[in-house]
Design a protein around this motif. Structure first.
Motif, PDB file in Angstrom:
ATOM      1  N   GLY A  87       0.597  -0.957   0.542  1.00 44.55           N
ATOM      2  CA  GLY A  87       0.045  -0.003  -0.162  1.00 44.55           C
ATOM      3  C   GLY A  87       0.765   0.891  -0.204  1.00 44.55           C
ATOM      4  O   GLY A  87       0.450   2.250   0.590  1.00 44.55           O
ATOM      5  N   CYS A  88       2.408   1.048  -0.853  1.00 51.15           N
ATOM      6  CA  CYS A  88       2.796   2.664  -0.504  1.00 51.15           C
ATOM      7  C   CYS A  88       3.163   3.452  -1.506  1.00 51.15           C
ATOM      8  O   CYS A  88       4.088   4.146  -1.770  1.00 51.15           O
ATOM      9  N   GLY A  89       2.286   2.690  -2.547  1.00 51.16           N
ATOM     10  CA  GLY A  89       2.564   3.160  -4.273  1.00 51.16           C
ATOM     11  C   GLY A  89       2.494   4.795  -4.055  1.00 51.16           C
ATOM     12  O   GLY A  89       3.000   5.568  -4.716  1.00 51.16           O
ATOM     13  N   ALA A  90       1.257   5.504  -3.276  1.00 48.49           N
ATOM     14  CA  ALA A  90       1.237   6.905  -3.317  1.00 48.49           C
ATOM     15  C   ALA A  90       2.121   7.630  -2.812  1.00 48.49           C
ATOM     16  O   ALA A  90       1.852   8.459  -3.223  1.00 48.49           O
ATOM     17  N   GLU A  91       2.271   6.650  -1.204  1.00 52.76           N
ATOM     18  CA  GLU A  91       3.319   7.937  -0.379  1.00 52.76           C
ATOM     19  C   GLU A  91       4.705   7.857  -1.199  1.00 52.76           C
ATOM     20  O   GLU A  91       5.212   8.996  -1.814  1.00 52.76           O
ATOM     21  N   LEU A  92       4.690   6.821  -1.650  1.00 55.51           N
ATOM     22  CA  LEU A  92       6.282   6.812  -2.525  1.00 55.51           C
ATOM     23  C   LEU A  92       5.995   7.818  -3.544  1.00 55.51           C
ATOM     24  O   LEU A  92       7.048   8.626  -3.911  1.00 55.51           O
ATOM     25  N   ALA A  93       5.485   7.984  -4.383  1.00 54.76           N
ATOM     26  CA  ALA A  93       4.918   8.521  -5.518  1.00 54.76           C
ATOM     27  C   ALA A  93       4.827  10.226  -4.906  1.00 54.76           C
ATOM     28  O   ALA A  93       5.578  11.082  -5.579  1.00 54.76           O
ATOM     29  N   ALA A  94       5.184   9.915  -3.572  1.00 57.33           N
ATOM     30  CA  ALA A  94       4.197  12.216  -3.319  1.00 57.33           C
ATOM     31  C   ALA A  94       5.581  12.488  -3.515  1.00 57.33           C
ATOM     32  O   ALA A  94       6.512  13.370  -3.217  1.00 57.33           O
ATOM     33  N   LEU A  95       6.429  11.370  -2.178  1.00 62.49           N
ATOM     34  CA  LEU A  95       7.715  11.994  -1.425  1.00 62.49           C
ATOM     35  C   LEU A  95       8.674  11.869  -3.019  1.00 62.49           C
ATOM     36  O   LEU A  95       9.587  13.342  -2.747  1.00 62.49           O
ATOM     37  N   LEU A  96       8.551  11.246  -4.331  1.00 68.62           N
ATOM     38  CA  LEU A  96       9.795  11.436  -5.567  1.00 68.62           C
ATOM     39  C   LEU A  96       9.352  12.639  -5.880  1.00 68.62           C
ATOM     40  O   LEU A  96      10.039  13.464  -6.610  1.00 68.62           O
ATOM     41  N   ALA A  97       7.998  13.122  -6.346  1.00 70.59           N
ATOM     42  CA  ALA A  97       7.398  14.015  -7.116  1.00 70.59           C
ATOM     43  C   ALA A  97       7.947  15.271  -6.473  1.00 70.59           C
ATOM     44  O   ALA A  97       8.295  16.448  -6.903  1.00 70.59           O
ATOM     45  N   ASP A  98       7.983  15.679  -5.327  1.00 69.22           N
ATOM     46  CA  ASP A  98       7.951  16.288  -4.529  1.00 69.22           C
ATOM     47  C   ASP A  98       9.469  16.944  -4.515  1.00 69.22           C
ATOM     48  O   ASP A  98       9.426  18.023  -4.496  1.00 69.22           O
ATOM     49  N   VAL A  99       9.933  16.149  -4.866  1.00 73.11           N
ATOM     50  CA  VAL A  99      12.264  16.406  -5.047  1.00 73.11           C
ATOM     51  C   VAL A  99      12.290  16.732  -6.650  1.00 73.11           C
ATOM     52  O   VAL A  99      13.586  16.052  -6.659  1.00 73.11           O
ATOM     53  N   GLY A 100      11.676  16.675  -7.667  1.00 74.36           N
ATOM     54  CA  GLY A 100      11.500  16.269  -9.184  1.00 74.36           C
ATOM     55  C   GLY A 100      11.869  15.053  -9.458  1.00 74.36           C
ATOM     56  O   GLY A 100      12.479  15.149 -11.226  1.00 74.36           O
ATOM     57  N   LEU A 101      11.732  13.591  -8.882  1.00 73.58           N
ATOM     58  CA  LEU A 101      11.693  12.492  -8.904  1.00 73.58           C
ATOM     59  C   LEU A 101      10.891  12.018  -9.944  1.00 73.58           C
ATOM     60  O   LEU A 101      11.266  11.671 -10.878  1.00 73.58           O
ATOM     61  N   LEU A 102       9.999  12.790 -10.391  1.00 70.01           N
ATOM     62  CA  LEU A 102       8.465  12.477 -10.900  1.00 70.01           C
ATOM     63  C   LEU A 102       8.065  14.119 -11.673  1.00 70.01           C
ATOM     64  O   LEU A 102       7.540  14.170 -11.865  1.00 70.01           O
ATOM     65  N   PRO A 103       9.142  13.865 -12.715  1.00 73.28           N
ATOM     66  CA  PRO A 103       8.688  15.143 -14.074  1.00 73.28           C
ATOM     67  C   PRO A 103       7.475  14.590 -14.346  1.00 73.28           C
ATOM     68  O   PRO A 103       6.911  15.726 -14.931  1.00 73.28           O
ATOM     69  N   SER A 104       7.363  13.918 -15.007  1.00 70.77           N
ATOM     70  CA  SER A 104       5.917  13.706 -15.499  1.00 70.77           C
ATOM     71  C   SER A 104       5.666  12.681 -15.691  1.00 70.77           C
ATOM     72  O   SER A 104       6.377  11.146 -15.843  1.00 70.77           O
ATOM     73  N   ALA A 105       3.994  11.541 -14.531  1.00 75.51           N
ATOM     74  CA  ALA A 105       3.998  10.264 -14.480  1.00 75.51           C
ATOM     75  C   ALA A 105       3.693   9.586 -16.041  1.00 75.51           C
ATOM     76  O   ALA A 105       3.938   8.510 -15.698  1.00 75.51           O
TER      77      ALA A 105
END
Length: 407
Positions: A87-105
């Motif tokens: 169940g950690c997918g959403a939390e991981l995605a938020a962490l990565l997006a917040d620091v620029g590691l997910l510039p485009s999903a």
């Protein structure tokens, strides 16, 4: 020991054959987590392997709080987190997006860009291909059509020293010392102005997709006969002026960097068996940035050579004569259900020089090096095959050391 046999690579379609697949591209990503025996796996695409200081800190924290506390460095210089909960997918995605590691999903799985990690650090090479990588990444994320690329499609940007040119790129750029670049794809080579290199690489990907529309090919080498890559037309559409080279020059060939100092303002270390603990990743700081490499190492930009003993004390490989330098392994048991052995526990240092060594738990040989390497494959019923020759576990050190230096 009997005469060694070269490793048998994973199977792939031969030239002229259209690949047959019964499912879509299931390559894992940061949002599409892959189920494994040790939990979920996330693969983070890091163009040119680059991490900012803040990204290093967040990645280490995510590995500890959501995964097994380790970061795997892949053969493309990307990062994997293992042992993730369901169940950690959403939390991981938020962490990565917040620091620029997910510039485009939408584009996160197709940002596969390898670049010479020592570019602009040691006085070697031509253009700073690290800058090319950032521009190409932005171009990829700005276009909707690029999401049709496979998660396996690879861009390789070599600064002319030849360290990454041979890593099997679908699109390969070679920087020249004269302000030009060479673009290679599918046996075609064009020379063009260096500032146009990222746009030319994007155009080459467009040409590939047009050629692959009906074939199902994910990689350039999978294109069937007759599916021509019209690179000239793609470059013209992109407004890139380029000169075809009827007799393509060979790709440059150079060694990867050795653990130690890179010029006066960077150091290079290897991750033991390709995995960093969160503490080891943090040990690379302070630095201006960190660049993960296709040889499962990390460049700490801005770190002086005086820090190498400290990094060695943290368990990182900081000397070229370390017996663990060049030794890698797949996940093995217990993380992979297909593995026949706990290859990481069985791996041994085999000599201080020679060919790279890769330990594989099954015939897929996940994560094996490019080029020539010593193949250590778990065998049914116990023991291993070293370049095809049966070897008991107790004899691995001698067998591997011999294979590294005699082939």
């Amino acid at each position: 020991m009997l005469a060694a046999m070269p490793p048998t690579p994973p199977t792939s379609p031969e030239s002229g054959e259209s690949p047959i697949r019964d499912r879509g591209d299931a390559c894992p990503g940061a949002l599409r987590l892959h189920p494994a025996d040790d939990g979920r796996l996330a693969r983070l695409r890091l163009p040119a392997g680059r991490l900012t200081v803040h990204q290093v800190e967040v990645l280490a924290a995510a590995a500890e709080s959501l995964g097994d506390g380790r970061i795997t460095v892949t053969s493309r210089g990307n990062a994997e987190l293992r042992g993730l909960g369901d169940g950690c997918g959403a939390e991981l995605a938020a962490l990565l997006a917040d620091v620029g590691l997910l510039p485009s999903a939408e584009h996160e799985r197709i940002r596969n860009i390898v670049a010479s990690p020592a570019a602009d650090l040691d006085g070697l090479g031509g253009a700073d291909v690290q800058l090319w990588a950032r521009e190409l990444d932005a171009l990829l994320c700005d276009e909707a059509w690029t999401t049709s690329l496979s998660g396996r499609f690879l861009f390789v940007l070599d600064d002319g020293r030849g360290d990454v040119a041979g890593l099997g790129g679908d699109v390969t750029l070679i920087a020249g010392a004269d302000g030009t670049a060479q673009l290679h794809i599918g046996g075609q080579t064009y020379r063009l102005p260096a500032p146009d290199a990222p746009r030319a690489a994007l155009a080459a990907a467009d040409a590939f997709l047009r050629a692959a529309r009906t074939s199902g090919a994910w990689r350039v080498r999978e294109l069937p006969d007759g599916a021509a890559v019209d690179l000239a037309a793609a470059l013209a559409r992109a407004g890139v002026t380029a000169e075809p080279l009827p007799v393509p020059p060979p790709l440059p060939h150079g060694a990867p960097p050795a653990p130690g100092a890179l010029g006066e303002r960077a150091v290079y270390v290897l991750a033991p068996l390709g995995r960093l603990t969160a503490a080891q990743l943090r040990a690379l700081l302070p630095a201006d940035e960190v660049r993960l490499t296709p040889w499962r190492g990390a460049v700490a930009v801005g770190a002086p050579a005086a820090r190498l003993p400290e990094l060695a004390a943290a368990g990182l490989i900081a000397r070229p004569d370390s017996p663990w330098a060049g030794v890698s392994a797949c996940t093995g048991r217990p993380g992979c259900a297909k593995s026949l052995a706990d290859v990481r526990a069985d791996a041994v240092p085999g000599g201080r020089t020679g060919l790279p060594v890769h330990y594989s738990g099954c015939a897929r040989r996940c994560g094996h090096p490019h080029g020539d390497w010593v193949d250590v494959l778990a065998a049914e019923g116990g023991g291993y095959l070293v370049d095809g020759v049966p070897v008991p576990r107790t004899s691995l050190p001698e067998a591997v050391a011999t294979a590294r230096t005699t082939r």
